[in-house]
Design a protein around this motif. Sequence first.
Motif, PDB file in Angstrom:
ATOM      1  N   LEU A 290      -5.822  -6.376   9.914  1.00 53.49           N
ATOM      2  CA  LEU A 290      -5.727  -5.316  10.924  1.00 53.49           C
ATOM      3  C   LEU A 290      -5.952  -5.823  12.348  1.00 53.49           C
ATOM      4  O   LEU A 290      -5.563  -5.155  13.307  1.00 53.49           O
ATOM      5  CB  LEU A 290      -6.708  -4.181  10.594  1.00 53.49           C
ATOM      6  CG  LEU A 290      -6.446  -3.449   9.281  1.00 53.49           C
ATOM      7  CD1 LEU A 290      -7.558  -2.448   8.989  1.00 53.49           C
ATOM      8  CD2 LEU A 290      -5.086  -2.766   9.309  1.00 53.49           C
ATOM      9  N   THR A 291      -6.586  -6.992  12.498  1.00 51.73           N
ATOM     10  CA  THR A 291      -6.775  -7.530  13.847  1.00 51.73           C
ATOM     11  C   THR A 291      -5.715  -8.564  14.215  1.00 51.73           C
ATOM     12  O   THR A 291      -5.721  -9.067  15.337  1.00 51.73           O
ATOM     13  CB  THR A 291      -8.192  -8.136  14.018  1.00 51.73           C
ATOM     14  OG1 THR A 291      -8.417  -9.097  12.995  1.00 51.73           O
ATOM     15  CG2 THR A 291      -9.252  -7.051  13.983  1.00 51.73           C
ATOM     16  N   ASP A 292      -4.801  -8.880  13.305  1.00 58.56           N
ATOM     17  CA  ASP A 292      -3.696  -9.781  13.652  1.00 58.56           C
ATOM     18  C   ASP A 292      -2.857  -9.132  14.745  1.00 58.56           C
ATOM     19  O   ASP A 292      -2.452  -7.970  14.625  1.00 58.56           O
ATOM     20  CB  ASP A 292      -2.806 -10.054  12.437  1.00 58.56           C
ATOM     21  CG  ASP A 292      -3.489 -10.874  11.365  1.00 58.56           C
ATOM     22  OD1 ASP A 292      -4.557 -11.452  11.631  1.00 58.56           O
ATOM     23  OD2 ASP A 292      -2.939 -10.934  10.248  1.00 58.56           O
ATOM     24  N   GLY A 293      -2.625  -9.857  15.815  1.00 62.21           N
ATOM     25  CA  GLY A 293      -1.799  -9.340  16.901  1.00 62.21           C
ATOM     26  C   GLY A 293      -2.466  -8.284  17.761  1.00 62.21           C
ATOM     27  O   GLY A 293      -1.799  -7.639  18.571  1.00 62.21           O
ATOM     28  N   LEU A 294      -3.769  -8.109  17.626  1.00 60.66           N
ATOM     29  CA  LEU A 294      -4.489  -7.090  18.389  1.00 60.66           C
ATOM     30  C   LEU A 294      -4.393  -7.387  19.882  1.00 60.66           C
ATOM     31  O   LEU A 294      -4.647  -8.516  20.320  1.00 60.66           O
ATOM     32  CB  LEU A 294      -5.947  -7.047  17.941  1.00 60.66           C
ATOM     33  CG  LEU A 294      -6.810  -5.907  18.441  1.00 60.66           C
ATOM     34  CD1 LEU A 294      -6.278  -4.558  17.958  1.00 60.66           C
ATOM     35  CD2 LEU A 294      -8.241  -6.092  17.958  1.00 60.66           C
ATOM     36  N   LEU A 295      -4.024  -6.389  20.662  1.00 62.11           N
ATOM     37  CA  LEU A 295      -3.830  -6.534  22.100  1.00 62.11           C
ATOM     38  C   LEU A 295      -5.108  -7.026  22.779  1.00 62.11           C
ATOM     39  O   LEU A 295      -6.181  -6.462  22.580  1.00 62.11           O
ATOM     40  CB  LEU A 295      -3.396  -5.190  22.702  1.00 62.11           C
ATOM     41  CG  LEU A 295      -2.914  -5.231  24.146  1.00 62.11           C
ATOM     42  CD1 LEU A 295      -1.664  -6.086  24.262  1.00 62.11           C
ATOM     43  CD2 LEU A 295      -2.643  -3.834  24.653  1.00 62.11           C
ATOM     44  N   GLY A 296      -4.994  -8.089  23.532  1.00 64.74           N
ATOM     45  CA  GLY A 296      -6.126  -8.650  24.272  1.00 64.74           C
ATOM     46  C   GLY A 296      -6.954  -9.658  23.496  1.00 64.74           C
ATOM     47  O   GLY A 296      -7.798 -10.331  24.074  1.00 64.74           O
ATOM     48  N   LEU A 297      -6.723  -9.779  22.191  1.00 67.37           N
ATOM     49  CA  LEU A 297      -7.497 -10.721  21.372  1.00 67.37           C
ATOM     50  C   LEU A 297      -6.891 -12.111  21.451  1.00 67.37           C
ATOM     51  O   LEU A 297      -5.663 -12.267  21.409  1.00 67.37           O
ATOM     52  CB  LEU A 297      -7.510 -10.256  19.907  1.00 67.37           C
ATOM     53  CG  LEU A 297      -8.296 -11.122  18.925  1.00 67.37           C
ATOM     54  CD1 LEU A 297      -9.785 -11.058  19.220  1.00 67.37           C
ATOM     55  CD2 LEU A 297      -8.014 -10.674  17.488  1.00 67.37           C
ATOM     56  N   GLY A 298      -7.737 -13.105  21.560  1.00 67.83           N
ATOM     57  CA  GLY A 298      -7.298 -14.483  21.418  1.00 67.83           C
ATOM     58  C   GLY A 298      -7.473 -14.907  19.971  1.00 67.83           C
ATOM     59  O   GLY A 298      -6.523 -15.235  19.276  1.00 67.83           O
ATOM     60  N   LEU A 299      -8.733 -14.823  19.481  1.00 69.06           N
ATOM     61  CA  LEU A 299      -9.064 -15.258  18.132  1.00 69.06           C
ATOM     62  C   LEU A 299     -10.239 -14.443  17.612  1.00 69.06           C
ATOM     63  O   LEU A 299     -11.151 -14.118  18.368  1.00 69.06           O
ATOM     64  CB  LEU A 299      -9.445 -16.744  18.170  1.00 69.06           C
ATOM     65  CG  LEU A 299      -9.956 -17.391  16.894  1.00 69.06           C
ATOM     66  CD1 LEU A 299      -9.423 -18.821  16.800  1.00 69.06           C
ATOM     67  CD2 LEU A 299     -11.464 -17.412  16.833  1.00 69.06           C
TER      68      LEU A 299
END
Length: 181
Positions: A29-38
């Motif tokens: 669910l956090t794959d490709g999350l806007l603003g996330l690097g890692l």
Amino acid sequence: MIAMRYRIALPADYPMEIIERRIAERGHLTDGLLGLGLKAYLYSRAGEDGAAVNAYAPFYLWRTSEGMRDFLSGPGFAALCASFGRPAVESAFAWFGQWRGDVAEARYALVERLPMAASAGMDVLKAAQEGWRGGEDVLAVAAAFDPASWTLVRLSLSRRMREPAGGGVSEFYRVGRVSLG
């Protein structure tokens, strides 16, 4: 970039398979999350791999403060709070965060919290971190500073367990999954 983490200590008899299943079922669910690097999904089992307690302790590198803000006020974090209570969230300004294309192969994490000497200038401390990158088994590194406590926070994700630098608090974790923004 902003480093963010929270650590949820769990009872000694907590079935850690619940955390492993949670990571496996919800981690995407956090794959490709806007603003996330890692995001590194970290957990520890008491008595294994140098861990003192059972814990769930994700570590994030945010590219934007808006992404961090939206995550913390969004449904994913609300679901975590509903399951475990609202954890204290630590954040720090990242000097750097780097990862390789094969970062998903990381199996171990080392999080270090080191005191920052007041006598050393920030430019000197930053330059010292630039040389800290690890070896060929290291797939991701980050160095950040928390100006509230003047603490250096370092993360390394690797294929094998790493030795801490010493002089601070070191936490050893397994990596359940890595998501990239």
